[in-house]
Design an enzyme around this catalytic site. Structure first.
Site, PDB file in Angstrom:
ATOM      1  N   HIS A   1      61.019  54.478 -38.084  1.00 56.34           N
ATOM      2  CA  HIS A   1      59.668  54.360 -37.508  1.00 56.34           C
ATOM      3  C   HIS A   1      59.733  54.439 -35.992  1.00 56.34           C
ATOM      4  CE1 HIS A   1      61.097  50.090 -37.315  1.00 56.34           C
ATOM      5  NE2 HIS A   1      60.459  50.078 -36.161  1.00 56.34           N
TER       6      HIS A   1
ATOM      7  N   HIS B   1      56.546  49.408 -42.278  1.00 53.69           N
ATOM      8  CA  HIS B   1      55.792  50.253 -41.353  1.00 53.69           C
ATOM      9  C   HIS B   1      56.504  51.582 -41.164  1.00 53.69           C
ATOM     10  CE1 HIS B   1      58.708  48.177 -38.933  1.00 53.69           C
ATOM     11  NE2 HIS B   1      58.279  48.563 -37.765  1.00 53.69           N
TER      12      HIS B   1
ATOM     13  N   HIS C   1      59.921  52.264 -28.848  1.00 54.18           N
ATOM     14  CA  HIS C   1      61.237  52.534 -29.443  1.00 54.18           C
ATOM     15  C   HIS C   1      61.164  53.463 -30.646  1.00 54.18           C
ATOM     16  CE1 HIS C   1      60.092  48.876 -31.875  1.00 54.18           C
ATOM     17  NE2 HIS C   1      60.648  49.550 -32.852  1.00 54.18           N
TER      18      HIS C   1
ATOM     19  N   HIS D   1      62.549  39.728 -36.696  1.00 57.06           N
ATOM     20  CA  HIS D   1      61.119  39.796 -36.385  1.00 57.06           C
ATOM     21  C   HIS D   1      60.336  38.861 -37.303  1.00 57.06           C
ATOM     22  CE1 HIS D   1      61.370  43.330 -33.897  1.00 57.06           C
ATOM     23  NE2 HIS D   1      61.905  44.058 -34.842  1.00 57.06           N
TER      24      HIS D   1
ATOM     25  N   TYR E   1      67.782  45.592 -30.310  1.00 59.10           N
ATOM     26  CA  TYR E   1      67.220  46.626 -29.442  1.00 59.10           C
ATOM     27  C   TYR E   1      68.155  46.900 -28.279  1.00 59.10           C
ATOM     28  CZ  TYR E   1      62.614  45.794 -31.536  1.00 59.10           C
ATOM     29  OH  TYR E   1      61.562  45.670 -32.388  1.00 59.10           O
TER      30      TYR E   1
ATOM     31  N   GLU F   1      66.112  50.983 -31.669  1.00 58.91           N
ATOM     32  CA  GLU F   1      66.263  49.799 -32.519  1.00 58.91           C
ATOM     33  C   GLU F   1      67.085  50.190 -33.727  1.00 58.91           C
ATOM     34  OE1 GLU F   1      62.716  48.574 -34.792  1.00 58.91           O
ATOM     35  OE2 GLU F   1      63.442  46.517 -34.843  1.00 58.91           O
TER      36      GLU F   1
HETATM   37  C1  M3P Z   1      59.291  46.010 -34.609  1.00 58.55           C
HETATM   38  C2  M3P Z   1      59.668  46.173 -36.011  1.00 58.55           C
HETATM   39  C3  M3P Z   1      56.256  44.171 -31.272  1.00 58.55           C
HETATM   40  C4  M3P Z   1      56.943  44.166 -32.537  1.00 58.55           C
HETATM   41  C5  M3P Z   1      57.958  44.948 -32.847  1.00 58.55           C
HETATM   42  C6  M3P Z   1      58.440  45.035 -34.187  1.00 58.55           C
HETATM   43  C7  M3P Z   1      54.964  43.488 -31.234  1.00 58.55           C
HETATM   44  O1  M3P Z   1      59.836  46.843 -33.784  1.00 58.55           O
HETATM   45  O2  M3P Z   1      60.453  47.070 -36.297  1.00 58.55           O
HETATM   46  O3  M3P Z   1      59.194  45.404 -36.868  1.00 58.55           O
HETATM   47  O4  M3P Z   1      56.671  44.712 -30.269  1.00 58.55           O
HETATM   48 FE    FE Z   2      60.667  48.505 -34.740  1.00 61.67          FE
END
Ligand code: M3P
Ligand code: FE
Length: 309
Positions: A153, A201, A216, A248, A257, A267
């Site tokens: 993603h 996602h 990213h 997360h 990251y 990431e």
């Molecule tokens: C992610 C992910 C925010 C969240 C990032 C989350 C608000 O990158 O892969 O779930 O920057």
């Molecule tokens: Fe992400």
């Protein structure tokens, strides 16, 4: 309702120095270098992907995202979604087959957040790298670095997140899986995570005053151990670290990251939630944003929120 958009098919990333970038994407992330073209772009794939490539690095003076492309199920669907986009009011550009080597015609449009998105139906299929379709082994030997298994993603920063969500949901059949709402400001939507699949996602957006920013590109690893091993490689090779390894709250993925030599954020992650079409939208309150982003520290990080290309 799904509308035949299958998966993120590619991302074209601008890099300042192609040779340095290749070291990052090939030797550290572990993508496979596939080919180059006559404008100096480098094409790479992750080993489980069946299409010929998914990441394109373009030499440029400024880092960032050129576009993200989604594969649709067939060319009739491509034509139908093109018409839907035009009816919705989008300016749609047709990029001829072969402009990216091995890729069929692409339909390009701009999201209300300023990001260029594409749809395509055809791309050369070379199959998974290093394993066959008949009695396949678990994984191929000879993978480098973090051994990323797929491009997963992108997270994009832009102004009109609601506009992007409306277009992606209503025209292209994306499902809103998770969101962050500011309860104190009329449920102002701060972030949106959308999927076309069972994944948590396939693309996400965070509200940001400037249009078209790139936070990213993310690549999937098999396990939390692989995320820790990625952290070791980041130290071994003195790669600028952003955050992690951690988890997360949003999507619950286990993550780290770091930055490519041009300053684009990468990431790698493992695990995470899944989404069926009947799942309700998961909502995080903006006053829990620290925990939503970094579940363990529960604190916002200025670098993570502010640095984009
Ligand atoms: C992610 C992910 C925010 C969240 C990032 C989350 C608000 O990158 O892969 O779930 O920057
Ligand atoms: Fe992400």
């Amino acid at each position: 309702m799904r509308k035949g958009v299958m998966r993120p098919g590619h991302v074209q990333i601008r890099v300042l120095d192609v040779e340095e970038a290749i070291v990052h994407y090939r030797d550290r992330l572990g993508l496979i270098e596939v080919q180059r073209d006559d404008v100096g772009r480098v094409y790479l794939k992750a080993w489980t992907e069946i299409d010929a490539w998914s990441v394109v690095l373009r030499p440029a003076d400024e880092a960032g995202l050129d576009f993200m492309g989604f594969k649709v199920v067939d060319s009739d669907t491509l034509a139908a979604r093109k018409q839907d986009l035009i009816d919705y009011g989008c300016e749609v550009e047709t990029v001829p087959a072969g402009e990216l080597k091995g890729c069929g015609e692409r339909i390009r449009f701009e999201l209300p957040t300023g990001h260029k998105f594409e749809l395509f139906a055809e791309k050369e299929q070379t199959g998974k790298w290093g394993v066959t379709d008949n009695n396949p082994e678990a994984w191929p030997e000879g993978l480098k670095g973090m051994r990323a298994s797929r491009f997963d993603h992108c997270l994009l920063y832009g102004d009109d997140v609601d506009g992007a969500v409306d277009l992606l949901q209503n025209v292209l059949g994306f499902q809103l899986a998770e969101q962050v709402l500011d309860r104190a400001a009329n449920d102002f939507r701060v972030a949106a995570f959308l999927t076309v699949s069972m994944k948590a996602h396939d693309v996400a957006f965070v509200r940001h005053p400037e249009k078209g920013k790139f936070h990213h590109a993310s690549f999937y690893l098999e396990s939390w151990n692989d995320v820790l091993r990625a952290a070791d490689l980041i130290s071994m090779h003195d790669i600028p670290l952003d955050i992690g390894p951690t988890r997360h709250g949003l999507t619950h993925g286990q993550t780290i990251y770091f930055f490519d030599p041009s300053g684009n954020r990468s990431e790698v992650f493992a695990g995470g939630d899944y989404t069926y079409p009947d799942h309700p939208v998961v909502t995080w309150d903006a006053d829990k944003l620290g925990k939503a982003i970094f579940y363990h520290d529960r604190e916002l990080n200025e670098n993570f929120l502010g640095v984009v290309t």
